[in-house]
Design a protein around this motif. Structure first.
Motif, PDB file in Angstrom:
ATOM      1  N   THR A   9       0.740  -1.039  -0.150  1.00  0.00           N
ATOM      2  CA  THR A   9       0.059   0.034   0.165  1.00  0.00           C
ATOM      3  C   THR A   9       0.871   1.258  -0.154  1.00  0.00           C
ATOM      4  OG1 THR A   9      -1.485  -1.245   1.304  1.00  0.00           O
ATOM      5  CG2 THR A   9      -1.778   1.205   1.062  1.00  0.00           C
ATOM      6  N   VAL A  10       1.949   1.215   0.814  1.00  0.00           N
ATOM      7  CA  VAL A  10       2.938   2.382   0.871  1.00  0.00           C
ATOM      8  C   VAL A  10       3.608   2.552  -0.596  1.00  0.00           C
ATOM      9  CG1 VAL A  10       4.978   3.425   1.947  1.00  0.00           C
ATOM     10  CG2 VAL A  10       3.439   2.074   3.182  1.00  0.00           C
ATOM     11  N   ILE A  11       4.025   1.661  -1.080  1.00  0.00           N
ATOM     12  CA  ILE A  11       4.443   1.772  -2.580  1.00  0.00           C
ATOM     13  C   ILE A  11       3.443   2.110  -3.547  1.00  0.00           C
ATOM     14  CG2 ILE A  11       5.456   0.426  -4.474  1.00  0.00           C
ATOM     15  CD1 ILE A  11       6.689  -1.718  -2.392  1.00  0.00           C
ATOM     16  N   ILE A  12       2.015   1.851  -3.670  1.00  0.00           N
ATOM     17  CA  ILE A  12       1.366   2.177  -4.440  1.00  0.00           C
ATOM     18  C   ILE A  12       1.108   3.675  -4.220  1.00  0.00           C
ATOM     19  CG2 ILE A  12      -0.940   2.063  -5.146  1.00  0.00           C
ATOM     20  CD1 ILE A  12      -0.923  -1.085  -5.395  1.00  0.00           C
ATOM     21  N   VAL A  13       0.762   3.886  -2.917  1.00  0.00           N
ATOM     22  CA  VAL A  13       0.295   5.409  -2.536  1.00  0.00           C
ATOM     23  C   VAL A  13       1.536   6.407  -3.114  1.00  0.00           C
ATOM     24  CG1 VAL A  13      -0.156   6.953  -0.750  1.00  0.00           C
ATOM     25  CG2 VAL A  13      -1.052   4.851  -0.852  1.00  0.00           C
ATOM     26  N   PHE A  14       2.764   5.985  -2.705  1.00  0.00           N
ATOM     27  CA  PHE A  14       3.819   6.640  -3.039  1.00  0.00           C
ATOM     28  C   PHE A  14       3.935   6.830  -4.392  1.00  0.00           C
ATOM     29  CE2 PHE A  14       8.168   6.791  -4.694  1.00  0.00           C
ATOM     30  CZ  PHE A  14       8.897   8.090  -3.894  1.00  0.00           C
ATOM     31  N   SER A  15       3.701   5.865  -5.366  1.00  0.00           N
ATOM     32  CA  SER A  15       3.754   5.997  -6.825  1.00  0.00           C
ATOM     33  C   SER A  15       2.732   6.944  -7.252  1.00  0.00           C
ATOM     34  CB  SER A  15       3.425   4.669  -7.598  1.00  0.00           C
ATOM     35  OG  SER A  15       2.102   4.278  -7.409  1.00  0.00           O
ATOM     36  N   SER A  16       1.634   7.330  -6.676  1.00  0.00           N
ATOM     37  CA  SER A  16       0.626   8.127  -6.994  1.00  0.00           C
ATOM     38  C   SER A  16       1.018   9.579  -6.591  1.00  0.00           C
ATOM     39  CB  SER A  16      -0.910   7.688  -6.560  1.00  0.00           C
ATOM     40  OG  SER A  16      -1.953   8.967  -6.712  1.00  0.00           O
ATOM     41  N   LEU A  17       1.378   9.774  -5.387  1.00  0.00           N
ATOM     42  CA  LEU A  17       1.539  11.104  -4.667  1.00  0.00           C
ATOM     43  C   LEU A  17       3.013  11.495  -4.855  1.00  0.00           C
ATOM     44  CD1 LEU A  17      -0.240  10.621  -1.182  1.00  0.00           C
ATOM     45  CD2 LEU A  17      -1.166  11.482  -3.284  1.00  0.00           C
ATOM     46  N   ASN A  54      -3.586  -9.185  -4.551  1.00  0.00           N
ATOM     47  CA  ASN A  54      -2.792  -7.862  -4.237  1.00  0.00           C
ATOM     48  C   ASN A  54      -3.209  -6.798  -5.011  1.00  0.00           C
ATOM     49  OD1 ASN A  54      -1.522  -8.849  -1.913  1.00  0.00           O
ATOM     50  ND2 ASN A  54       0.370  -9.060  -2.944  1.00  0.00           N
ATOM     51  N   THR A  55      -3.832  -7.267  -6.326  1.00  0.00           N
ATOM     52  CA  THR A  55      -4.284  -6.017  -7.251  1.00  0.00           C
ATOM     53  C   THR A  55      -5.423  -5.203  -6.548  1.00  0.00           C
ATOM     54  OG1 THR A  55      -5.923  -7.749  -8.090  1.00  0.00           O
ATOM     55  CG2 THR A  55      -3.732  -7.322  -9.273  1.00  0.00           C
ATOM     56  N   THR A  56      -5.952  -6.005  -5.330  1.00  0.00           N
ATOM     57  CA  THR A  56      -6.965  -5.214  -4.557  1.00  0.00           C
ATOM     58  C   THR A  56      -6.565  -3.858  -4.099  1.00  0.00           C
ATOM     59  OG1 THR A  56      -6.621  -6.386  -2.590  1.00  0.00           O
ATOM     60  CG2 THR A  56      -8.333  -7.460  -4.130  1.00  0.00           C
ATOM     61  N   VAL A  57      -5.272  -4.160  -3.787  1.00  0.00           N
ATOM     62  CA  VAL A  57      -4.638  -2.628  -3.076  1.00  0.00           C
ATOM     63  C   VAL A  57      -4.719  -1.481  -4.274  1.00  0.00           C
ATOM     64  CG1 VAL A  57      -2.483  -1.592  -2.090  1.00  0.00           C
ATOM     65  CG2 VAL A  57      -2.999  -4.128  -1.837  1.00  0.00           C
ATOM     66  N   ALA A  58      -4.869  -1.804  -5.566  1.00  0.00           N
ATOM     67  CA  ALA A  58      -4.823  -0.621  -6.313  1.00  0.00           C
ATOM     68  C   ALA A  58      -5.930   0.359  -6.259  1.00  0.00           C
ATOM     69  CB  ALA A  58      -4.555  -1.354  -7.951  1.00  0.00           C
ATOM     70  N   ALA A  59      -6.779  -0.100  -5.501  1.00  0.00           N
ATOM     71  CA  ALA A  59      -8.239   0.519  -5.122  1.00  0.00           C
ATOM     72  C   ALA A  59      -7.599   1.888  -4.452  1.00  0.00           C
ATOM     73  CB  ALA A  59      -9.228  -0.334  -4.466  1.00  0.00           C
ATOM     74  N   ALA A  60      -6.648   1.805  -3.892  1.00  0.00           N
ATOM     75  CA  ALA A  60      -6.152   2.819  -2.814  1.00  0.00           C
ATOM     76  C   ALA A  60      -5.832   4.242  -3.812  1.00  0.00           C
ATOM     77  CB  ALA A  60      -4.907   2.503  -2.073  1.00  0.00           C
ATOM     78  N   ILE A  61      -5.613   3.830  -4.976  1.00  0.00           N
ATOM     79  CA  ILE A  61      -5.285   5.135  -5.819  1.00  0.00           C
ATOM     80  C   ILE A  61      -6.407   5.387  -6.711  1.00  0.00           C
ATOM     81  CG2 ILE A  61      -2.832   4.983  -5.687  1.00  0.00           C
ATOM     82  CD1 ILE A  61      -2.307   3.800  -7.958  1.00  0.00           C
ATOM     83  N   GLY A  62      -7.598   4.637  -6.585  1.00  0.00           N
ATOM     84  CA  GLY A  62      -8.793   4.942  -7.584  1.00  0.00           C
ATOM     85  C   GLY A  62      -8.914   4.191  -8.645  1.00  0.00           C
ATOM     86  N   VAL A  63      -8.027   2.857  -8.956  1.00  0.00           N
ATOM     87  CA  VAL A  63      -8.224   2.032 -10.027  1.00  0.00           C
ATOM     88  C   VAL A  63      -9.321   1.243 -10.020  1.00  0.00           C
ATOM     89  CG1 VAL A  63      -7.183  -0.031 -11.590  1.00  0.00           C
ATOM     90  CG2 VAL A  63      -5.779   1.798 -10.471  1.00  0.00           C
TER      91      VAL A  63
END
Length: 222
Positions: A63-71, A163-172
């Motif tokens: 989750t941290v990696i995905i949010v960092f990639s977005s923000l 783990n693709t479910t974590v992509a929902a954190a950035i709106g996918v």
């Protein structure tokens, strides 16, 4: 009983999950193979980089990696990945990039365990006939290593799918994102959860069975 599904694109959400899984799996396999080659490389700098990457990335929550990639990458550094105006496509590509970077570390370790099963004498024989490190790895070691780790790689693929479910954190707009929306709008929480749980079982169970069979068929007899 399933009238609540009307008005929601459940199949489309799972199709997005499938695309996330496929693209991320291919990228993770390529990057993970390169990292595994670095980890067994005779060059200390490459070994150090591979080891540091694996140890650091595996201990950071996805989750941290995905949010960092977005923000971080998108908002602060302006990384657009070829989609400057299409935010939906940008989020999808950032999610793929994050999943690749994260799961490549696990692919690397699975593949390195397969490399360790190849007898050292085979590499020595390859060097004795004039093959370099890259040729030995590509022609002798990796083909046997891949055959030895079909099942571990399948486990990584199954974990990636979930783990693709974590992509929902950035709106996918994948399955978990739609499930969250449906739970907020509908009263059939248990049925909604059952539908999406069944969907993920359909995606992961055949994968595990197929790769289990493939692993036995391709196992290296020593």
């Amino acid at each position: 009983m399933f009238d609540f599904l009307q008005g929601y694109d459940v199949l489309g959400a799972f199709w997005t999950t499938v695309k996330l899984t496929v693209f991320s799996a291919l990228g993770s396999l390529v990057l993970g193979t390169l990292l595994a080659a670095m980890r067994v490389s005779p060059v200390p700098l490459m070994r150090g980089f591979g080891t540091a990457y694996v140890n650091i990335v595996r201990n950071i929550p996805l989750t941290v990696i995905i949010v960092f990639s977005s923000l971080g990458l998108a908002d602060i550094f302006g990384v657009t990945l070829g989609a400057p105006d299409d935010f939906e496509l940008l989020d999808f590509r950032l999610a793929v990039l994050s999943l690749v970077g994260y799961h490549a570390a696990f692919v690397c370790e699975a593949l390195r365990s397969g490399i360790n099963t190849v007898p050292v004498g085979q590499a020595e024989a390859a060097r004795a006939i004039g093959l370099g490190f890259g040729q030995t790895l590509r022609l002798i070691v990796l083909p046997q290593a891949f055959r030895s780790v079909v099942v571990p790689l399948a486990n990584v693929l199954i974990a990636l799918t979930k783990n693709t479910t974590v992509a929902a954190a950035i709106g996918v707009a994948e399955a978990a994102s739609l499930m969250k929306t449906m739970i907020e709008n509908e009263a059939q929480t248990v049925l909604i959860a059952t539908v999406f749980a069944f969907g993920f079982v359909v995606l992961t169970l055949p994968t595990g069975l197929f790769f289990g069979w493939l692993g036995k068929r391709l196992a290296v007899k020593r």
